[in-house]
Design an enzyme around this catalytic site. Structure first.
Site, PDB file in Angstrom:
ATOM      1  N   GLU A 116      30.497  48.412  38.954  1.00  0.00           N
ATOM      2  CA  GLU A 116      30.601  47.213  39.789  1.00  0.00           C
ATOM      3  C   GLU A 116      30.592  47.588  41.261  1.00  0.00           C
ATOM      4  OE1 GLU A 116      33.483  43.873  38.986  1.00  0.00           O
ATOM      5  OE2 GLU A 116      34.243  44.498  40.958  1.00  0.00           O
TER       6      GLU A 116
ATOM      7  N   THR B 257      29.591  41.684  42.882  1.00  0.00           N
ATOM      8  CA  THR B 257      30.521  40.561  42.978  1.00  0.00           C
ATOM      9  C   THR B 257      29.982  39.493  43.922  1.00  0.00           C
ATOM     10  OG1 THR B 257      31.812  41.547  44.773  1.00  0.00           O
ATOM     11  CG2 THR B 257      32.471  42.095  42.520  1.00  0.00           C
TER      12      THR B 257
ATOM     13  N   ARG C 279      35.107  31.947  36.296  1.00  0.00           N
ATOM     14  CA  ARG C 279      35.529  30.700  36.919  1.00  0.00           C
ATOM     15  C   ARG C 279      35.584  30.864  38.425  1.00  0.00           C
ATOM     16  NH1 ARG C 279      41.565  28.571  37.218  1.00  0.00           N
ATOM     17  NH2 ARG C 279      41.429  30.089  38.922  1.00  0.00           N
ATOM     18  N   GLY C 280      36.133  31.975  38.872  1.00  0.00           N
ATOM     19  CA  GLY C 280      36.313  32.218  40.298  1.00  0.00           C
ATOM     20  C   GLY C 280      37.701  31.814  40.750  1.00  0.00           C
ATOM     21  N   ASP C 281      38.111  32.339  41.881  1.00  0.00           N
ATOM     22  CA  ASP C 281      39.431  32.044  42.448  1.00  0.00           C
ATOM     23  C   ASP C 281      39.344  30.807  43.324  1.00  0.00           C
ATOM     24  OD1 ASP C 281      40.526  34.347  41.269  1.00  0.00           O
ATOM     25  OD2 ASP C 281      39.798  35.587  42.922  1.00  0.00           O
TER      26      ASP C 281
ATOM     27  N   ALA D 198      34.856  29.111  33.227  1.00  0.00           N
ATOM     28  CA  ALA D 198      33.850  30.087  32.803  1.00  0.00           C
ATOM     29  C   ALA D 198      33.136  29.626  31.538  1.00  0.00           C
ATOM     30  CB  ALA D 198      34.506  31.445  32.584  1.00  0.00           C
TER      31      ALA D 198
ATOM     32  N   HIS E 216      45.852  36.587  31.894  1.00  0.00           N
ATOM     33  CA  HIS E 216      45.443  35.980  33.160  1.00  0.00           C
ATOM     34  C   HIS E 216      46.666  35.373  33.842  1.00  0.00           C
ATOM     35  CE1 HIS E 216      43.554  33.214  36.010  1.00  0.00           C
ATOM     36  NE2 HIS E 216      42.437  33.903  35.851  1.00  0.00           N
TER      37      HIS E 216
ATOM     38  N   ALA F 191      47.405  31.781  32.917  1.00  0.00           N
ATOM     39  CA  ALA F 191      47.453  31.389  31.506  1.00  0.00           C
ATOM     40  C   ALA F 191      48.861  30.970  31.100  1.00  0.00           C
ATOM     41  CB  ALA F 191      46.985  32.550  30.630  1.00  0.00           C
TER      42      ALA F 191
ATOM     43  N   LYS G  77      34.887  31.166  25.382  1.00  0.00           N
ATOM     44  CA  LYS G  77      33.772  31.688  26.187  1.00  0.00           C
ATOM     45  C   LYS G  77      32.740  32.382  25.300  1.00  0.00           C
ATOM     46  CE  LYS G  77      36.638  33.735  29.227  1.00  0.00           C
ATOM     47  NZ  LYS G  77      37.109  34.466  30.438  1.00  0.00           N
TER      48      LYS G  77
END
Length: 292
Positions: free
Chosen positions: A26, A57, A116-118, A130, A154, A157, A170
């Site tokens: 990454e 990213t 999903r993203g922040d 997501a 998470h 969660a 997902k």
């Protein structure tokens, strides 16, 4: 337990793999010219290891998206590597996301990391999860879709079980590859992998490996990711704030120990969070038998 025999067994298990390991890397879009040079030096160094893919990213705003797109296209054109952009549902409508996905497909991009993203502070739009993004991508083209998993749960969660069920959704939506958040408790990852199998998640759960060269930065990352930093890890970096060379040696040693145990437990795919640096990741891959 005979620790000497155990160490020999770990080393022998690595030598027996004989190249049967897949790695991916990454990267993130650089913020200045110096970081740009470092990014491309790292990409070209790690390119020689023939990774399964590399990911880039993605920020929520359109400028960040454009930079990600540009880097991914350049990686593909210059290196021939499979490049996977991150894509999130934050700050883009479903129609915009479909167009972004179509543009990627038309550019020859076949893999996407769907997140999903922040959500930024004050974000009031309806969540686009997501799972929703995976379904949208599946409606556009036959992408290989990677999604994220969280061995230590998470941070948003409700429970570990709820988090696992979300991962299953997902996969059921069409994702075919899972990359975990970085972690340092190998046993926690192995238990998480077992629970995935019990729930019927039958895709590879690829561990995310982060070689820690900056412990202060790790502390900040851990606060927002729910990753537990073991006390032994903190002790390893004590007194090394101004000693980058020794920190690098410590980071490599810790990561190498992790991948040795994971490979002994049947893991054959590893995803490295490079932070745009190649040296440690290259060394760890060498130990794994992944070489030019």
């Amino acid at each position: 337990m005979n620790y000497a025999k155990e160490i020999n067994a770990l080393n022998n298990s690595l030598s027996d793999l004989k190249g049967d390991i897949n790695v991916s890397f990454e990267f993130f879009p650089p913020k200045n010219e110096q970081m740009e040079t470092m990014l491309w030096d790292s990409i070209h160094r790690l390119q020689t290891l023939h990774p399964k893919f590399v990911s880039v990213t993605y920020g929520a705003n359109s400028g960040e998206r454009d930079r990600t797109h540009g880097i991914v296209k350049r990686i593909k054109q210059e290196t021939g590597l499979e490049a996977a952009p991150h894509l999130t549902g934050i700050d883009a409508s479903p129609d915009e996301l479909r167009q972004i996905a179509k543009d990627y497909w038309d550019s020859g991009i076949r893999r996407i990391v769907a997140l999903r993203g922040d959500e930024p502070a004050g974000y009031e739009k309806k969540p686009f999860y997501a799972e929703d993004l995976v379904k949208l991508l599946r409606s556009v083209a036959d992408f290989d879709i990677s999604v994220a998993a969280y061995p230590e749960v998470h941070p948003e969660a409700k429970s570990a079980q709820a988090d696992l069920i979300n991962l299953k959704r997902k996969i059921d939506a069409g994702a075919n590859h899972v990359i975990t958040q970085f972690f340092f408790d190998v046993e926690r990852y192995l238990r998480f992998r077992d629970r995935c199998v019990m729930l019927g998640i039958d895709v590879e759960i690829v561990p995310g490996i982060l070689p820690v060269t900056n412990f202060k930065q790790l502390g900040k990352m851990a606060q927002v990711t729910n990753v537990k930093i073991p006390s032994w890890l903190s002790q390893m970096y004590e007194g090394l704030d101004d000693d980058q060379g020794t920190r690098n040696l410590v980071a490599a040693s810790i990561a190498i120990d992790m991948v040795k145990v994971l490979s002994r437990e049947g893991v054959k795919d590893f995803h490295f969070y490079t932070l745009n640096r190649s040296e440690l990741t290259y060394a760890i891959c060498h130990i794994l038998g992944v070489r030019p």
